[in-house]
Design a protein around this motif. Structure first.
Motif, mmCIF file in Angstrom:
data_model
loop_
_atom_site.group_PDB
_atom_site.id
_atom_site.type_symbol
_atom_site.label_atom_id
_atom_site.label_comp_id
_atom_site.label_asym_id
_atom_site.label_seq_id
_atom_site.Cartn_x
_atom_site.Cartn_y
_atom_site.Cartn_z
ATOM 1 N N UNK A 85 -10.844 20.523 -31.028
ATOM 2 C CA UNK A 85 -9.673 19.844 -30.480
ATOM 3 C C UNK A 85 -10.004 18.479 -29.915
ATOM 4 N N UNK A 86 -11.263 18.032 -29.962
ATOM 5 C CA UNK A 86 -11.652 16.777 -29.325
ATOM 6 C C UNK A 86 -11.541 15.618 -30.300
ATOM 7 N N UNK A 126 -3.925 16.645 -36.566
ATOM 8 C CA UNK A 126 -5.009 15.780 -37.015
ATOM 9 C C UNK A 126 -5.330 16.019 -38.482
ATOM 10 N N UNK A 127 -5.405 17.284 -38.886
ATOM 11 C CA UNK A 127 -5.649 17.592 -40.301
ATOM 12 C C UNK A 127 -4.548 16.991 -41.171
ATOM 13 N N UNK A 160 -13.340 5.636 -48.662
ATOM 14 C CA UNK A 160 -14.423 5.733 -47.689
ATOM 15 C C UNK A 160 -13.888 6.254 -46.370
ATOM 16 N N UNK A 161 -14.802 6.698 -45.510
ATOM 17 C CA UNK A 161 -14.404 7.139 -44.175
ATOM 18 C C UNK A 161 -13.742 6.006 -43.402
ATOM 19 N N UNK A 201 -13.733 6.495 -36.897
ATOM 20 C CA UNK A 201 -14.651 6.952 -37.933
ATOM 21 C C UNK A 201 -15.525 8.088 -37.422
ATOM 22 N N UNK A 202 -15.844 8.053 -36.127
ATOM 23 C CA UNK A 202 -16.655 9.122 -35.545
ATOM 24 C C UNK A 202 -15.971 10.467 -35.702
ATOM 25 N N UNK A 203 -14.662 10.496 -35.455
ATOM 26 C CA UNK A 203 -13.913 11.742 -35.615
ATOM 27 C C UNK A 203 -13.985 12.236 -37.044
ATOM 28 N N UNK A 204 -13.784 11.335 -37.994
ATOM 29 C CA UNK A 204 -13.810 11.749 -39.395
ATOM 30 C C UNK A 204 -15.190 12.234 -39.810
ATOM 31 N N UNK A 205 -16.230 11.508 -39.415
ATOM 32 C CA UNK A 205 -17.583 11.923 -39.792
ATOM 33 C C UNK A 205 -17.960 13.248 -39.134
#
Length: 212
Positions: free
Chosen positions: A6-7, A37-38, A58-59, A70-74
């Protein structure tokens, strides 16, 4: 695919961040944020895939489109394969009607549904993007093959009653090609009359009545 927590970190939608901060903290709220988010990232990934193509996917592009870092996606979707899979989850499976028992009626209906997927979800762009990776990335090739199998599966089953082996493969390729080729080569989809004639020609070759 890495499980989502959830973060999630948002970067470009402060009004959404404020709304989230005001929400009560509970397990159900966490579930809502995960689902949201999904959905956001999946839809953004699909837009990038269909509008920019596989080479530009790309991300960074998806993160910018979705409004997440991008941190969330990675963290939650560490590879391109994860993001492509998520994008295609938002497409779902192509619709297939109940068979009527009449080969021509059922084949025409399947080809029209296949054609509609090119219009509704830009299936031609998805296939082109996947083709760019499919020869080198096994996971992407598997996704591509799954889409093709879903699109051709019912028509293949109908034709399997009158053909087999190379003849079956040729017949399926001819009918799917009626939709795929003009979409990829000319940027347009076939008319009802073209689909009707294609089905008639293929069935006639196997001696199947096609007046329906």
């Amino acid at each position: 695919m890495t499980a989502c927590s959830s973060n999630f970190t948002r970067t470009s939608r402060p009004e959404v961040e404020r709304d989230m901060a005001q929400e009560p903290q509970s397990a159900s709220d966490d579930d809502v944020r995960v689902a949201r988010t999904r959905r956001d990232v999946g839809r953004a990934a699909l837009r990038v895939l269909t509008e920019a193509g596989g080479r530009s996917f790309s991300h960074a592009e998806v993160a910018a489109e979705a409004g997440y870092s991008r941190t969330t996606l990675y963290t939650h979707w560490p590879t391109k394969v994860d993001l492509v899979t998520l994008a295609l989850e938002s497409v779902g499976r192509m619709p297939h009607g109940e068979p009527t028992g009449d080969a021509k009626t059922d084949l025409v209906r399947e080809l029209r549904a296949f054609r509609q997927a090119f219009v509704d979800v830009k299936l031609d762009q998805i296939l082109m993007a996947l083709a760019q990776w499919g020869t080198t990335v096994d996971e992407i090739a598997a996704i591509r093959d799954s889409i093709v199998e879903d699109g051709e599966g019912v028509a293949r089953a109908i034709l399997a009653d009158v053909a087999s082996g190379d003849e079956l493969e040729a017949a399926v390729a001819m009918l799917s090609g009626v939709v795929v080729c003009p979409a990829l080569m000319y940027g347009r989809v076939p008319s009802d009359d073209v689909i009707d004639q294609a089905v008639t020609i293929v069935l006639r070759a196997f001696g199947v009545p096609s007046e329906g």
